[in-house]
Enzyme design. Structure first.
Site, PDB file in Angstrom:
ATOM      1  N   ASP A   1       0.875  -1.164   0.000  1.00  0.00           N
ATOM      2  CA  ASP A   1       0.000   0.000   0.000  1.00  0.00           C
ATOM      3  C   ASP A   1       0.913   1.213   0.000  1.00  0.00           C
ATOM      4  OD1 ASP A   1      -1.714   2.093   0.512  1.00  0.00           O
ATOM      5  OD2 ASP A   1      -2.467   1.314   2.418  1.00  0.00           O
TER       6      ASP A   1
ATOM      7  N   LYS B   1       3.053  11.329  -3.306  1.00  0.00           N
ATOM      8  CA  LYS B   1       2.103  10.662  -4.199  1.00  0.00           C
ATOM      9  C   LYS B   1       1.196  11.661  -4.927  1.00  0.00           C
ATOM     10  CE  LYS B   1      -1.313   6.942  -3.700  1.00  0.00           C
ATOM     11  NZ  LYS B   1      -1.792   5.979  -2.690  1.00  0.00           N
TER      12      LYS B   1
ATOM     13  N   GLU C   1      -6.913   0.697  -4.751  1.00  0.00           N
ATOM     14  CA  GLU C   1      -6.949   0.544  -3.297  1.00  0.00           C
ATOM     15  C   GLU C   1      -8.295   0.030  -2.771  1.00  0.00           C
ATOM     16  OE1 GLU C   1      -5.619   4.439  -2.239  1.00  0.00           O
ATOM     17  OE2 GLU C   1      -3.603   4.008  -2.969  1.00  0.00           O
TER      18      GLU C   1
END
Ligand code: ADP
Ligand code: MG
Length: 627
Positions: free
Chosen positions: A25, A87, A186
């Site tokens: 993740d 990110k 996700e």
């Protein structure tokens, strides 16, 4: 399938066969790595036992950059050299990222293909390189825990990541020396974690509120197979915004004027700490003396915090409503899965539960659920479970198509189509003797090219000269499991082919996607008219072009001067009208010119038949017809 396998934690029952697969993740705020251990997916700790790696990279010290908690500790001292929320910048251009950059106090420059780069004490760093540092740290952690090199990794990305952002994530993994099995959305990973544990059927909403992003997905689960019905969210909404709201409240309470970037960071850290404590406590005290000398502690009650948080929570619910509509669901969902650290905020749980009229699922740690799902998926993909037949389907957020004559968009893959997908459509040439075709790839819901987003262009050359409409060109759109788009064009008679893999330079935020969708609803009427006008224009130009060519060839021979003058006048009238917006007038003049040129066309036809027959005697012809 073995009924019972006994193994020590960390030891696989078949060490010579089982491959080392990890799920990662790669979060905006925090990153985790998980793997199957003793038959269960578990998050792997670092050497101090910490499960969460803060997604922070520091470049202020000489030598290799620091990653994680060590880097975070230097954030206050070296704000510009400590990259957080990297990110948010993945696969994005400087213009796109300006707001985020201003918030983060970074110095940015434009690098290759307009992508942002950070200016740090150790030189320029790209978001891909910084992300690679985070992945490298997780890889080292996994290799030391699992006792060897990693055979394959599944890395999760937000559902809204576009091709450029997904590609940037893959590039980061490659830089970090991680073999990527695939990227996984996700929310889908979270559903995998829950789906395998409880094997339910039904419709599931996955609500993921992390530090930097919000994702909502509507999934359908049937006999262990997930289908993503729709996705939505906001790539610029998360716990960071709650921190900022609290930090602004603190600044206002203190009456502090300008804060230095370092001070602002510290206030933000206090705000975050207060926010997190408020998930358990009704009221918290915030110490500020060391940041703002002489400042007395502030008290923040949960109700006051909830007032600050409410507008942000409402924004997430609006996205949920849109997503439900996209999924074509009027009925309620069966389950709501909560993902992301920010879903610990009691107000969030209440509001989401109320919205979906369901008690949200919080059994699996909201920080870990994504990594756990990714680890399960990685284990299947690497081939450790031959019986694993889990199928994952995702959707594309906006329609994909190509430009056709008149500046119109022909949609080839409609939005919310599940991926991977392959769709083909045949096109033909517009002009006689046309030997090349320009393929312009567009994304969006509108009818006109100018109102859609241009993704890429390429040219197909080597089409053999033929009359207009005779060539057959097959254009194929393929979107792979990672959401990367490949478009190819094939001329069928010669096999001439050209293709492009699309990595658009700039990401789209969900606001932009929502804006594009909204505009398509609002302009549906105008768009229909615009399309009609463009189509009439194309028909008009096509008639003018072909008539012009025919007149050039046979006008002298087959028309007398009156006929010629009448045709020329009608053509000139049509040409003038084509500059106007009057679709009806263009249409009727095109039809008039068509009728007027019928006699000329008939004479040409007769003549070409006569030409074909000349030199052939009627007897011979008869012979052929009646053998
Ligand atoms: P990301 O997916 O963006 O990396 P995470 O899912 O790790 O984010 O969530 C991080 C966010 O969760 C941060 O904003 C953090 O402050 C918030 N968070 C963590 N624990 C709590 C808590 N107990 N109460 C409220 N927010 C929390
Ligand atoms: Mg997350």
């Amino acid at each position: 399938m073995a009924l019972l396998q006994i193994a020590e934690p960390g030891q696989s029952p078949l060490p010579h066969q089982v491959k080392r697969a990890v799920g990662i993740d790669l979060g905006t705020t925090n990153s985790l790595v998980a793997s199957m251990r003793g038959g269960r997916a578990a998050v792997l700790p670092d050497e101090h036992g910490a499960l969460i790696l803060p997604s922070v990279v520091n470049y202020s010290e000489p030598g290799a950059p620091l990653v994680g908690a060590q880097a975070l500790a230097l954030a206050g001292q070296h704000p510009a050299d400590t990259l957080v929320s990297v990110k948010r910048f993945m696969g994005r251009g400087r213009e796109d990222a300006r707001e985020d950059a201003a918030r983060a106090h970074y110095r940015l420059v434009e690098g290759e293909e307009g992508m942002v780069r950070f200016v740090t004490g150790s030189g320029e760093v790209s978001p891909v390189e910084a992300s690679a540092e985070i992945l490298r740290s997780l890889r080292a952690r996994a290799e030391s825990t699992l006792g060897g090199a990693i055979d394959g990794a599944v890395i999760t990305v937000p559902a809204y990541f576009d091709d450029a952002q997904r590609q940037a994530t893959k590039d980061a993994a490659t830089l970090a020396g991680l073999p990527v099995l695939r990227l996984l959305n996700e929310p889908t990973a979270a559903a995998v974690a829950y789906g395998l544990d409880s094997a339910q059927e039904g419709v599931i909403a996955v609500y993921d509120l992390g530090g930097g992003t919000f994702d909502i997905s509507i999934l359908r689960l049937r006999r262990g197979v997930f289908e993503v019905l729709a996705t939505g969210g906001d790539t610029a909404l998360g716990g960071d915004d709650l921190d900022a709201a609290v930090a602004n409240w603190i600044t206002a309470q203190c009456g502090a004027a300008e804060l230095s970037p370092g001070q602002y960071r510290q206030v933000q850290a206090r705000a975050r700490d207060a926010k997190e404590r408020l998930s358990q406590q009704a009221s918290v005290s915030i110490e500020l003396d060391d940041v703002l000398p002489g400042q007395a502690p502030l008290t923040l009650a949960r109700e006051a915090f909830e007032e600050l948080a409410r507008p942000l929570v409402k924004r997430t619910l609006r996205a949920c409503r849109r997503c439900l509509r996209d999924a074509g669901l009027d009925a309620a969902v069966d389950n709501v899965v909560m993902v992301g650290g920010s879903t610990r905020v009691p107000l969030v749980r209440e509001a989401v539960g109320e919205f979906f009229a369901r008690e949200p699922l919080i059994d699996i740690d909201p920080d870990q659920v994504v990594a756990v799902g990714a680890a399960i998926q990685a284990d299947i993909l690497v081939g450790n479970r031959p019986e694993g037949d889990l199928l994952l389907l995702d959707v594309i957020p906006l329609s994909l198509g190509i430009e056709t004559m008149g500046g119109l968009v022909e949609k080839i893959v409609p939005r919310n189509t599940t991926i991977p997908v392959s769709r083909a459509q045949d096109f033909t040439t517009y002009k006689d003797g046309q030997t090349a075709l320009a393929v312009h790839i567009l994304q969006g819901e509108r009818e006109l090219v100018d109102d859609c987003r241009s993704l890429a262009r390429f040219e197909l050359r080597g089409i053999p000269p033929m009359v207009a409409g005779a060539a057959r060109i097959r254009v194929t759109f393929q979107v792979d499991a990672d959401g990367l788009l490949n478009v190819s064009a094939l001329e069928e008679s010669t096999g001439a082919e050209a293709s492009v893999t699309v990595k658009p330079s700039f990401g789209l935020s969900d606001e932009e996607i929502a804006g594009m969708l909204q505009a398509s609803f609002e302009h549906a009427g105008d768009d229909k008219e615009a399309r009609h006008l463009a189509e009439q224009r194309v028909a008009g130009w096509q008639l003018l072009d072909s008539l012009q060519a025919a007149l050039g060839a046979d006008g002298e021979a087959l028309l007398d001067s009156d006929e010629r003058a009448a045709l020329d006048a009608a053509m000139s009238d049509l040409r003038d009208l084509l500059d106007s917006d009057d679709a009806a007038a263009i249409k009727s003049q095109t039809e008039r010119l068509g009728r007027l040129s019928e006699a000329f066309a008939a004479r040409r036809m007769d003549r070409s038949i006569r030409d074909a027959l000349s030199g052939v005697s009627l007897d011979e012809l008869d012979d052929e017809v009646t053998p």
